[in-house]
Design a protein around this motif. Structure first.
Motif, PDB file in Angstrom:
ATOM      1  N   GLY A 119       0.845  -1.207   0.000  1.00  0.00           N
ATOM      2  CA  GLY A 119       0.000   0.000   0.000  1.00  0.00           C
ATOM      3  C   GLY A 119       0.874   1.248   0.000  1.00  0.00           C
ATOM      4  O   GLY A 119       0.670   2.172  -0.790  1.00  0.00           O
ATOM      5  N   ALA A 120       1.881   1.240   0.875  1.00  0.00           N
ATOM      6  CA  ALA A 120       2.782   2.404   0.962  1.00  0.00           C
ATOM      7  C   ALA A 120       3.622   2.524  -0.314  1.00  0.00           C
ATOM      8  O   ALA A 120       3.855   3.632  -0.801  1.00  0.00           O
ATOM      9  N   ALA A 121       4.073   1.394  -0.856  1.00  0.00           N
ATOM     10  CA  ALA A 121       4.898   1.446  -2.080  1.00  0.00           C
ATOM     11  C   ALA A 121       4.073   1.987  -3.249  1.00  0.00           C
ATOM     12  O   ALA A 121       4.554   2.824  -4.027  1.00  0.00           O
ATOM     13  N   ASN A 122       2.835   1.535  -3.363  1.00  0.00           N
ATOM     14  CA  ASN A 122       1.993   1.982  -4.486  1.00  0.00           C
ATOM     15  C   ASN A 122       1.590   3.450  -4.336  1.00  0.00           C
ATOM     16  O   ASN A 122       1.587   4.202  -5.320  1.00  0.00           O
ATOM     17  N   LEU A 123       1.266   3.835  -3.114  1.00  0.00           N
ATOM     18  CA  LEU A 123       0.899   5.248  -2.895  1.00  0.00           C
ATOM     19  C   LEU A 123       2.119   6.143  -3.155  1.00  0.00           C
ATOM     20  O   LEU A 123       2.000   7.219  -3.747  1.00  0.00           O
ATOM     21  N   THR A 124       3.282   5.677  -2.742  1.00  0.00           N
ATOM     22  CA  THR A 124       4.516   6.436  -3.004  1.00  0.00           C
ATOM     23  C   THR A 124       4.745   6.554  -4.504  1.00  0.00           C
ATOM     24  O   THR A 124       5.097   7.631  -5.012  1.00  0.00           O
ATOM     25  N   PHE A 125       4.540   5.453  -5.231  1.00  0.00           N
ATOM     26  CA  PHE A 125       4.738   5.498  -6.692  1.00  0.00           C
ATOM     27  C   PHE A 125       3.860   6.591  -7.305  1.00  0.00           C
ATOM     28  O   PHE A 125       4.347   7.443  -8.057  1.00  0.00           O
ATOM     29  N   CYS A 126       2.567   6.547  -6.971  1.00  0.00           N
ATOM     30  CA  CYS A 126       1.628   7.493  -7.605  1.00  0.00           C
ATOM     31  C   CYS A 126       1.969   8.938  -7.245  1.00  0.00           C
ATOM     32  O   CYS A 126       1.928   9.818  -8.108  1.00  0.00           O
ATOM     33  N   CYS A 127       2.309   9.193  -5.980  1.00  0.00           N
ATOM     34  CA  CYS A 127       2.626  10.573  -5.572  1.00  0.00           C
ATOM     35  C   CYS A 127       3.983  11.001  -6.117  1.00  0.00           C
ATOM     36  O   CYS A 127       4.170  12.174  -6.474  1.00  0.00           O
ATOM     37  N   ALA A 128       4.920  10.063  -6.200  1.00  0.00           N
ATOM     38  CA  ALA A 128       6.263  10.429  -6.686  1.00  0.00           C
ATOM     39  C   ALA A 128       6.210  10.890  -8.139  1.00  0.00           C
ATOM     40  O   ALA A 128       7.002  11.750  -8.537  1.00  0.00           O
ATOM     41  N   GLN A 129       5.270  10.364  -8.930  1.00  0.00           N
ATOM     42  CA  GLN A 129       5.184  10.797 -10.338  1.00  0.00           C
ATOM     43  C   GLN A 129       4.923  12.303 -10.411  1.00  0.00           C
ATOM     44  O   GLN A 129       5.485  13.009 -11.242  1.00  0.00           O
TER      45      GLN A 129
END
Ligand code: NAD
Length: 252
Positions: A119-129
């Protein structure tokens, strides 16, 4: 007003440590985008308690990667940017290896890793973009003392938080060229809904005695460390894991 008009997205932001972070950011002028899983009544109560205005709620189950992407798109639609991401949401499940059956064991691992780490990895991916395009951003993870000290009866939880530390530090290195800093806080026991039953039970006194202060943390004390890491002036502390455990466990 350290965070005036900054857009701060907090996962699991409507109770416990997430709520304390939201209150502290809002007191410093931030506009909070608070994610919640299912309890709309609790979420609405929290958002009304926040000082300032324009805060918003976003329902999404972080074990669902599509829901995460949709949530980030909604935040961007509403605010146009995300300045700070706090990866706070987490679950803490009991599954001792000498007590549970194999099916339960697998279910607990899958559930815990899916929320706490994926969950944290995916949320980080989306926000990092978004942050990469903007060439600025702050990402903070709420990890745990358990990653270092061990979690004998919640091993998937300990492993998920150890994974989070490693992931967060990898991102600190990877995202630095984009002006994005990444930090982690590792609390010991904190007085929240997650721990209420344990603290009120027969183990409560011995848990408090783990700290020479003979108490557990208040959620606000964890929020203080989160805001420190999100502060512009803390940029050089990227990659840091801050212990917030009242000297209950001193790692070297
Ligand atoms: P809490 O149970 O009060 O809050 C956790 C939040 O995460 C809740 O809002 C919950 O709805 C949300 N959440 C859980 N699963 C979710 C999902 N699938 N999708 C979206 N949201 C979800 O607990 P807390 O004590 O405030 O914990 C916050 C963070 O701090 C967690 O990551 C936890 O592991 C960590 N932590 C807590 C303690 C403690 O003693 N309370 C100690 C160390 C670390």
């Amino acid at each position: 007003m350290r965070f005036k008009d900054k857009i701060v997205l907090i996962s699991g932001g409507t109770r416990g440590i997430g709520k304390a972070c939201a209150m502290s950011f809002a007191e410093e002028g931030a506009i909070c985008a608070l994610n919640y899983r299912s309890n709309k009544t609790e979420a609405e109560k929290t958002i009304h308690e926040l000082p300032g205005k324009n805060h918003r709620l976003y329902q999404a189950d972080l074990s669902n990667p599509i829901a995460i992407e949709e949530m980030v798109n909604s935040v961007l639609n509403d605010f146009g940017t995300i300045d700070v991401l706090v990866n706070n949401a987490g679950i803490h499940e009991h599954h001792p290896i000498d007590k549970v059956d194999y099916k339960t064991w697998q279910d607990e691992w899958n559930k815990t890793i899916q929320v706490n780490l994926m969950g944290a990895a995916n949320l980080t991916f989306c926000c990092a973009q978004v942050m990469i395009k903007q060439n600025q951003g702050k990402i903070i993870f709420v990890s745990s003392r358990g990653a270092f000290r061990g979690e004998p009866d919640q091993p998937a939880y300990g492993a998920s938080k150890g994974g989070l530390n490693s992931f967060g530090q990898s991102m600190a290195q990877k995202l630095a060229p984009y002006n994005i800093s990444v930090g982690l806080v590792a609390p010991g026991f904190v007085q929240t809904e997650m721990t209420a039953a344990i603290l009120e039970g027969e183990r409560g006194a011995s848990i408090k005695a783990q700290s020479p202060y003979n108490r557990v943390a208040k959620a606000e004390e964890v929020a203080h460390a989160v805001l420190f890491l999100a502060d512009e002036k803390s940029f050089w502390s990227t990659g840091t894991i801050i212990d917030v455990n009242g000297a209950s466990y001193l790692r070297t």
